[in-house]
Design a protein around this motif. Sequence first.
Motif, mmCIF file in Angstrom:
data_model
loop_
_atom_site.group_PDB
_atom_site.id
_atom_site.type_symbol
_atom_site.label_atom_id
_atom_site.label_comp_id
_atom_site.label_asym_id
_atom_site.label_seq_id
_atom_site.Cartn_x
_atom_site.Cartn_y
_atom_site.Cartn_z
ATOM 1 N N LEU A 73 0.849 -1.197 0.000
ATOM 2 C CA LEU A 73 0.000 0.000 0.000
ATOM 3 C C LEU A 73 0.887 1.249 0.000
ATOM 4 N N PRO A 74 1.548 1.531 -1.107
ATOM 5 C CA PRO A 74 2.496 2.650 -1.149
ATOM 6 C C PRO A 74 1.893 4.015 -0.828
ATOM 7 N N ALA A 75 0.584 4.159 -1.014
ATOM 8 C CA ALA A 75 -0.059 5.448 -0.730
ATOM 9 C C ALA A 75 -0.289 5.657 0.764
ATOM 10 N N THR A 76 -0.243 4.583 1.542
ATOM 11 C CA THR A 76 -0.434 4.691 2.994
ATOM 12 C C THR A 76 0.830 5.240 3.639
ATOM 13 N N ARG A 77 0.663 6.258 4.464
ATOM 14 C CA ARG A 77 1.793 6.865 5.158
ATOM 15 C C ARG A 77 2.002 6.145 6.492
ATOM 16 N N VAL A 78 3.227 5.736 6.768
ATOM 17 C CA VAL A 78 3.518 5.011 8.007
ATOM 18 C C VAL A 78 4.484 5.823 8.863
ATOM 19 N N LEU A 79 4.042 6.140 10.074
ATOM 20 C CA LEU A 79 4.868 6.887 11.020
ATOM 21 C C LEU A 79 5.355 5.937 12.104
ATOM 22 N N ILE A 80 6.663 5.828 12.245
ATOM 23 C CA ILE A 80 7.239 4.984 13.288
ATOM 24 C C ILE A 80 7.119 5.713 14.622
ATOM 25 N N LEU A 81 6.584 5.006 15.603
ATOM 26 C CA LEU A 81 6.348 5.578 16.929
ATOM 27 C C LEU A 81 7.175 4.795 17.944
ATOM 28 N N THR A 82 8.045 5.474 18.675
ATOM 29 C CA THR A 82 8.917 4.762 19.604
ATOM 30 C C THR A 82 9.166 5.568 20.871
ATOM 31 N N GLY A 83 9.557 4.864 21.915
ATOM 32 C CA GLY A 83 9.819 5.527 23.185
ATOM 33 C C GLY A 83 11.245 6.015 23.315
ATOM 34 N N ALA A 84 12.134 5.559 22.426
ATOM 35 C CA ALA A 84 13.543 5.949 22.506
ATOM 36 C C ALA A 84 14.147 6.022 21.112
ATOM 37 N N ILE A 85 15.114 6.909 20.944
ATOM 38 C CA ILE A 85 15.782 7.068 19.653
ATOM 39 C C ILE A 85 17.020 6.179 19.618
ATOM 40 N N LYS A 86 17.078 5.291 18.644
ATOM 41 C CA LYS A 86 18.248 4.448 18.439
ATOM 42 C C LYS A 86 18.654 4.539 16.977
ATOM 43 N N ARG A 87 19.935 4.698 16.736
ATOM 44 C CA ARG A 87 20.414 4.865 15.364
ATOM 45 C C ARG A 87 20.031 3.677 14.484
ATOM 46 N N GLU A 88 20.214 2.487 15.013
ATOM 47 C CA GLU A 88 19.895 1.293 14.229
ATOM 48 C C GLU A 88 18.417 1.277 13.844
ATOM 49 N N THR A 89 17.564 1.648 14.792
ATOM 50 C CA THR A 89 16.124 1.677 14.529
ATOM 51 C C THR A 89 15.785 2.719 13.475
ATOM 52 N N LEU A 90 16.409 3.879 13.576
ATOM 53 C CA LEU A 90 16.148 4.953 12.622
ATOM 54 C C LEU A 90 16.554 4.547 11.213
ATOM 55 N N ILE A 91 17.721 3.936 11.080
ATOM 56 C CA ILE A 91 18.189 3.504 9.765
ATOM 57 C C ILE A 91 17.285 2.412 9.203
ATOM 58 N N ARG A 92 16.890 1.459 10.052
ATOM 59 C CA ARG A 92 15.978 0.398 9.601
ATOM 60 C C ARG A 92 14.644 0.984 9.146
ATOM 61 N N ALA A 93 14.172 1.990 9.875
ATOM 62 C CA ALA A 93 12.898 2.622 9.526
ATOM 63 C C ALA A 93 12.986 3.305 8.166
ATOM 64 N N LEU A 94 14.092 3.970 7.910
ATOM 65 C CA LEU A 94 14.277 4.643 6.624
ATOM 66 C C LEU A 94 14.341 3.631 5.488
ATOM 67 N N LYS A 95 15.051 2.540 5.712
ATOM 68 C CA LYS A 95 15.160 1.511 4.677
ATOM 69 C C LYS A 95 13.816 0.825 4.426
ATOM 70 N N ALA A 96 12.960 0.814 5.451
ATOM 71 C CA ALA A 96 11.628 0.217 5.297
ATOM 72 C C ALA A 96 10.662 1.183 4.607
ATOM 73 N N LYS A 97 11.156 2.370 4.251
ATOM 74 C CA LYS A 97 10.366 3.404 3.565
ATOM 75 C C LYS A 97 9.352 4.080 4.490
ATOM 76 N N ALA A 98 9.653 4.116 5.794
ATOM 77 C CA ALA A 98 8.769 4.820 6.727
ATOM 78 C C ALA A 98 8.690 6.293 6.335
ATOM 79 N N ASP A 99 7.563 6.910 6.646
ATOM 80 C CA ASP A 99 7.327 8.301 6.247
ATOM 81 C C ASP A 99 7.563 9.296 7.377
ATOM 82 N N GLY A 100 8.018 8.791 8.517
ATOM 83 C CA GLY A 100 8.288 9.680 9.634
ATOM 84 C C GLY A 100 8.716 8.893 10.855
ATOM 85 N N PHE A 101 9.248 9.610 11.833
ATOM 86 C CA PHE A 101 9.782 8.975 13.035
ATOM 87 C C PHE A 101 9.461 9.894 14.205
#
Length: 206
Positions: A73-101
């Motif tokens: 569903l490429p038109a669906t916007r996905v925002l990653i919601l987390t309790g802590a900022i981790k570099r590995e998580t941020l990079i994985r989220a970007l590679k997964a094509k997340a639309d925000g963090f």
Amino acid sequence: MIKTLIADDESIIRQGLETFCTYDSEIEVISTACNGREAIELAQKHQPDVVLMDVVMPEMDGIEATSIIKKELPATRVLILTGAIKRETLIRALKAKADGFILKNIDQVELCHTIKTTTTGLFVTSPEVVLYLSNPVKSGGVLKNLTQREVEVLRFLANGKANKEIAYALGLSEGTIKTHISIILSKIGMQSRTQAAIYASENGLI
């Protein structure tokens, strides 16, 4: 109405986010999920405009679920919601094509504003994430597939320079810069200038 799906394994978080959304007449929570697999099933069923996706969940984590949802569903916007900022998580989220963090400590007004903003096609992130990225850590070898010229262009892009400014600085045409940026985005697996800028910061270019 902005159809929104909430995915989080903690019921109190799901309820809190849903309550926040009800304060805005333009946002409708169409369903909630307690794990990544359920989030995918509900997204396929309801085709929401926005998904608020927790990271750590049972059965399937939120980033893996994000990757699948963005493919189906490429038109669906996905925002990653987390309790802590981790570099590995941020990079994985970007590679997964997340639309925000965004962070879970977000307030009601900011959450609703973020949901509305992401539907315009912009990549959104919490101010805390921007501050975190101001202290990048170099990651050797990650940019090895880029040419020296592409690294230069990416560095300018990450510093907020427009195509015209980059072209002037490097003595190239704007058309050439556009081509370089398209190739860069393809090589690093990102979709937007904002995502590329965050990627560059993660890899010590700014």
